[in-house]
Design an enzyme around this catalytic site. Structure first.
Site, short mmCIF file in Angstrom:
data_model
loop_
_atom_site.label_atom_id
_atom_site.label_comp_id
_atom_site.label_asym_id
_atom_site.label_seq_id
_atom_site.Cartn_x
_atom_site.Cartn_y
_atom_site.Cartn_z
N MET A 152 -5.81 -6.94 8.47
CA MET A 152 -5.20 -6.16 9.55
C MET A 152 -6.04 -4.91 9.77
O MET A 152 -7.08 -4.74 9.18
CB MET A 152 -3.77 -5.83 9.19
N CYS A 199 7.63 -39.30 -8.75
CA CYS A 199 6.23 -39.71 -8.84
C CYS A 199 5.51 -39.62 -7.49
O CYS A 199 4.42 -40.12 -7.35
CB CYS A 199 6.14 -41.13 -9.39
N LYS A 259 0.83 -1.20 0.00
CA LYS A 259 0.00 0.00 0.00
C LYS A 259 0.87 1.26 0.00
O LYS A 259 0.66 2.18 -0.79
CB LYS A 259 -0.91 -0.02 1.23
N GLY A 262 10.39 -41.91 -5.56
CA GLY A 262 9.10 -42.05 -4.89
C GLY A 262 9.18 -41.24 -3.62
O GLY A 262 9.50 -41.74 -2.56
N THR A 263 8.89 -39.95 -3.75
CA THR A 263 9.19 -39.06 -2.61
C THR A 263 8.21 -39.21 -1.45
O THR A 263 8.46 -38.68 -0.38
CB THR A 263 9.27 -37.59 -3.06
N ASN A 264 7.08 -39.90 -1.65
CA ASN A 264 6.21 -40.15 -0.48
C ASN A 264 6.93 -41.07 0.48
O ASN A 264 7.13 -40.76 1.65
CB ASN A 264 4.89 -40.79 -0.90
N TYR A 300 11.44 -35.54 -15.68
CA TYR A 300 9.99 -35.35 -15.65
C TYR A 300 9.44 -35.36 -14.23
O TYR A 300 10.09 -35.83 -13.30
CB TYR A 300 9.28 -36.43 -16.49
P1 ADP Z 1 -7.61 -2.34 3.91
O1 ADP Z 1 -6.19 -2.66 3.65
O2 ADP Z 1 -8.24 -3.25 4.88
O3 ADP Z 1 -8.38 -2.13 2.66
P2 ADP Z 1 -7.27 0.50 4.15
O4 ADP Z 1 -6.06 0.96 4.83
O5 ADP Z 1 -7.24 0.51 2.67
O6 ADP Z 1 -7.62 -0.94 4.68
O7 ADP Z 1 -8.46 1.36 4.66
C1 ADP Z 1 -9.81 1.01 4.49
C2 ADP Z 1 -10.59 2.15 3.92
O8 ADP Z 1 -10.46 3.34 4.67
C3 ADP Z 1 -10.12 2.50 2.54
O9 ADP Z 1 -10.89 1.79 1.61
C4 ADP Z 1 -10.35 3.97 2.41
O10 ADP Z 1 -11.52 4.22 1.69
C5 ADP Z 1 -10.51 4.46 3.83
N1 ADP Z 1 -9.40 5.37 4.10
C6 ADP Z 1 -8.15 5.04 4.43
N2 ADP Z 1 -7.36 6.14 4.51
C7 ADP Z 1 -8.15 7.18 4.23
C8 ADP Z 1 -7.94 8.59 4.13
N3 ADP Z 1 -6.77 9.14 4.33
N4 ADP Z 1 -9.00 9.37 3.81
C9 ADP Z 1 -10.20 8.81 3.58
N5 ADP Z 1 -10.46 7.52 3.65
C10 ADP Z 1 -9.46 6.69 3.97
MG MG Z 2 -7.79 -0.92 1.23
#
Ligand code: ADP
Ligand code: MG
Ligand code: MG
Length: 880
Positions: free
Chosen positions: A104, A838, A23, A772-774, A858
């Site tokens: 997360m 195999c 990201k 015969g890796t099993n 193979y």
């Molecule tokens: P995930 O990885 O679970 O998709 P994100 O970090 O992308 O989580 O955040 C989830 C949502 O929060 C995003 O889809 C986005 O629309 C919103 N979001 C995150 N950061 C911002 C921001 N700076 N301004 C507005 N919306 C945000």
């Molecule tokens: Mg997202």
């Protein structure tokens, strides 16, 4: 100089994924190419690693760097973090190298408190908006950082709505939100004995720690296990200026894929919500509008979004999954990543992009995940079958699935373990349901769109999924769902078709899928680049034909024991095993001979022109005999019976004695493999005769046969030498008798360590080696597979005593060393020795990479894994 933990978006780029997470790296890249990304910075994955290494404390220097980064954000925006008049608000977002949608945590609107919320209200002239943001923030912070269950907050909102007799969140006023906020704070205090922190500096510190910790929450761990993502990588944290999609009807938020992630079709595929914050779409709590509606509602925005989408796709030359937000008529891009897609979409997109000149054939081969390919071979609905369609939802992930309705993820997991097929039905699914999605055959939700996390995760796993099926009314308490006047209960059968969105009553028979032209095209490209040949393990004509259809270049392992287990043959096989004299045994073998001949005839016919590797009888003989306990019970019953039949009793008693005689302390290491052929050469002789008779018949009929006769479980060259003489002797006899000369070879399995170690000597007597890796894994570790998998292997893997189940992924250091040694020693004696594998590893991506690396000729795997093996072999060749 102090270590750099913090990177402004303008300092990074797409290449820095392992440091900034996917990201963060992509936010930086988009900033670099001039897209409208709200400014921000990324705290590196190294900080996450440091956090875990230092007992859950953040590096000293990190906060100074965070403060400096904030100063820059303040300078660009003219706002100040924590200041009342011009409050700067940020999102704190997780993001690891491999995208893990929704697994997360993310916190929005951070920086709000009792004072700054007032500032935000004044600044925007919108009180209700400001308090809506504030309650969202407390809710997320309370949940993610302070660990208060989501449910408590939702409950308080519901209560407020009840109090005011309204239905929707949007009907609540500023005053309502103020009251809700008050209750939220009380709730947090009640459950944690701590107050919600007012100080933005404290908020940000705690949020960063919480995001780092979310790397190890349960759903993230499960997701990593499913997708084989290493646990040590850690996540980055992205801190970004907030933009607001919830500022009114000129604002909104959405998600779009540049191509259809279900089918691969070239079309913008997305959804949005007006007046909402990002989480609302991806969390699946409201069913959003399809993106095409944005064209009507905000044509200018739609147009510029399309432009950006195209630009991003061309820039990354891959299908993108893009998150955006519109704040008062201005478009912002919040995330882009390579979109998760089904196998079908992956193949279509790869082929189309080659055609469009965006990528070349080699790129295309690397774009498709081999382990996804079996989705293409899943059975599908018969188009001509009569279907009782009871509802229609959004076709979120293709494939057909039938099963019993269950309403809870835990229940889905439990029932699947009991051997039931289930469909998980939920109002919406959240990332916490991941174990249930994994267990279920398919997923059906009444809310949420096609870009919701549930849909994304299901597509990634190749599970059939229907979302937003709003006709369905689910009552979780009663465990039932209603569609109009029809009520279905937990345990009732339904079928879902994720390609059409149809929900069908009852179980529907499925049919074999047909392979798409694009699928064939991609595999043809794979065949051009791979070095490894791909064969199949098959022991009947039907499987052999299937394997050939899927591109197998021969049979790498034909197990003859399965032929003995056929119902009608068992009595003859038993007679053969229990014979007390050679004559008696030969009499039984005589009956088996024509049957075996028929078996081989069918297989040779199916494999016309291709090699067929036949392994002579391998398993311990008592596997073909009745169970001793059952026999003992039968005898006891007979003895109690007044009118008992003496003869029958005698027969059973003799049988029991013989079966007991054959019992072994440790059958896996007992009288099996070539040890059978050495003690009872007449058994092998019959099999060899059958092979050559079948081959001769084929040959007279114009079918080309290439039999390879394989002696199992050899540990000493003399075992092979004796068996090879037997093969030659019988072969000569049959060839003279039939007048047909058969081009055959004789070789051995390498499946005990001694065979690998003495491969040089063994090669003198072998035309080929098949690893015969099993068994080689069993004998190298000294594990019996069934005992290991039933008792301790699971714990071994869980506790990281072993990195992986060695029966699934080849243990390269141990078993792999023996394979390497075997090849090297064997070839040093016989340079053109043919080598293959195999075991089940022959159909597993990483093991195939190993097979390529060590120069095997193979791999052989089950018929349905052949496409996977062809693609994996090509990828191995390209990854050099
Ligand atoms: P995930 O990885 O679970 O998709 P994100 O970090 O992308 O989580 O955040 C989830 C949502 O929060 C995003 O889809 C986005 O629309 C919103 N979001 C995150 N950061 C911002 C921001 N700076 N301004 C507005 N919306 C945000
Ligand atoms: Mg997202
Ligand atoms: Mg074996």
């Amino acid at each position: 100089m102090a270590k750099k933990w913090v990177y402004l978006f303008r300092e990074g780029n797409a290449q820095m994924k392992s440091l900034l997470g996917g990201k963060g790296a992509n936010l930086a890249e988009m900033t670099k190419i001039g897209l409208p990304v709200p400014p921000g910075f990324t705290i590196s994955t190294e900080a996450c690693t440091a956090f875990y290494e230092n007992n859950h404390t953040l590096p000293e220097e990190l906060f100074n760097q965070v403060r400096t980064a904030f100063t820059e954000l303040e300078a660009t925006t003219g706002k100040v973090f924590g200041q009342k008049e011009q409050p700067l608000l940020v999102s704190v977002r997780s993001g690891s190298v491999h995208s893990m949608p929704g697994m997360m945590d993310t916190i929005l609107n951070l920086g709000l408190n009792d004072e700054t919320v007032e500032g935000l209200a004044k600044l925007t002239g919108n009180q209700r908006f400001a308090y809506d943001c504030y309650r969202r923030f407390i809710q997320m912070f309370g949940n993610v950082v302070m660990g208060v269950d989501h449910y408590h907050f939702e409950h308080l909102i519901e209560k407020q709505k009840g109090l005011r007799s309204v239905l929707l969140d949007t009907d609540l006023t500023t005053e309502d939100w103020k009251q809700v906020i008050h209750k939220f704070k009380e709730c947090i205090y009640m459950y944690t004995k701590e107050s919600f922190p007012q100080d933005p500096q404290e908020q940000i510190k705690k949020a960063i720690v919480a995001v780092f910790k979310s790397w190890n929450n349960q759903r993230a761990q499960i997701y990593r296990r499913i997708h084989q993502i290493p646990d040590h990588l850690g996540t980055a944290v992205n801190v970004q200026i907030m933009v607001f999609g919830n500022m009114g009807n000129d604002s909104g938020t959405g998600v779009a894929f540049t191509r259809n992630p279900s089918t691969g079709q070239k079309e913008l595929y997305g959804e949005f919500l007006i007046n909402a914050q990002g989480e609302d779409v991806v969390a699946g709590v409201r069913t959003p509008e399809p993106i095409i509606k944005l064209k009507e509602q905000m044509p200018k925005i739609y147009e510029s979004f399309c432009e950006i989408a195209q630009k991003l796709e061309a820039h990354y030359s891959d299908m993108q999954d893009i998150e955006f937000t519109i704040e008062r008529g201005k478009l912002y891009i919040l995330q882009t990543r390579a979109g998760k897609r089904t196998a079908q979409a992956a193949i279509t997109i790869a082929c189309n992009m080659v055609e469009e000149g965006l990528i070349d054939k080699h790129d295309a081969l690397l774009r498709v995940a081999p382990e996804q390919l079996d989705q293409m071979l899943h059975p599908c609905l018969d188009k001509d079958a009569k279907l009782d369609v009871i509802a229609k939802g959004l076709p979120a992930s293709p494939g057909a699935a039938s099963g019993r309705i269950v309403f809870e993820a835990d229940e889905a997991e439990y029932l699947t373990k009991q051997g039931y097929k289930v469909i998980l039905v939920r109002p919406e699914t959240t990332p916490e349901d991941i174990h249930g999605i994994l267990a279920a055959q398919g997923v059906l939700t009444s809310r949420g769109g096609m870009t919701s996390h549930a849909a994304v995760v299901a597509r990634g796993m190749g599970k059939a999924c229907i979302c937003g099926c709003e006709q369905i009314k689910i009552d979780l308490r009663k465990k039932e769902m209603a569609i109009g006047s029809l009520t279905l209960n937990e345990g009732d059968f339904i079928t879902i078709d994720g390609s059409t969105g149809h929900v069908i009553l009852g179980e529907v028979p499925l049919i074999e899928p047909t392979l798409s032209e694009e699928f064939k095209q991609l595999l043809a490209w794979a065949d051009e680049v791979r070095h490894l040949h791909v064969r199949a393990n098959a022991d009947n004509p039907v499987d052999a034909k299937k394997a050939r259809e899927l591109g197998a270049e021969g049979i790498g392992l034909c197990r003859t024991e399965h032929m003995f287990m056929e119902q009608s043959r068992v009595p003859i096989v038993q007679q053969m095993i229990l014979a007390e004299t050679l004559e008696e045994r030969e009499e039984a073998l005589k009956k088996l001979l024509p049957m075996q001949k028929e078996d081989f005839y069918g297989i040779f016919q199916a494999m016309d022109g291709l090699p067929v590797n036949i392994r002579l009888l391998d398993p311990p003989l008592h596997e073909f005999l009745p169970n001793t306990e059952e026999l003992a019970v039968e005898i006891a019953k007979l003895q109690c019976d007044e009118s008992m039949d003496r003869m029958e009793l005698n027969k059973k008693e003799t049988l029991l004695r013989k079966v007991r005689n054959l019992q072994e302390f440790n059958p896996m290491l007992g009288h099996r493999g070539c040890r059978l052929g050495l003690i009872y050469p007449e058994i092998y002789a019959m099999q060899i005769e059958a092979i050559f008779l079948a081959a001769a018949q084929c040959q007279t009929e114009g079918i080309r046969v290439i039999p390879e006769i394989m002696i199992p479980l050899v540990g000493h060259v003399n075992e092979l030498k004796t068996m090879r003489e037997l093969v030659n002797e019988v072969a000569t006899k049959v060839q003279t008798q039939t007048g047909e000369t058969i081009p055959y070879t004789v070789g051995t399995m390498i499946e005990v360590p001694r065979a690998a170690i003495t491969a040089r000597e063994i090669a003198a007597e072998a035309d080929f080696f098949s690893f015969g890796t099993n068994d080689l894994t069993q004998t190298t570790f000294g594990f019996s597979r069934d005992d290991a998998e039933g008792k301790f292997l699971h714990t071994y893997v869980e506790n990281k005593i072993l990195p992986e189940n060695p029966f699934i992924t080849l243990d390269i250091e141990g078993v792999g060393s023996l394979v390497r040694l075997g090849i090297h020693e064997g070839r040093s004696r016989k340079p053109n020795l043919k080598t293959g594998i195999c075991g089940e590893h022959g159909g597993e991506k990483r093991s195939i990479q190993f097979c390529h690396d060590v120069g095997l000729d193979y791999v052989s795997c089950s018929p349905y894994r052949v496409p996977l093996a062809r693609l994996s072999a090509a990828q191995a060749a390209l990854k050099k």
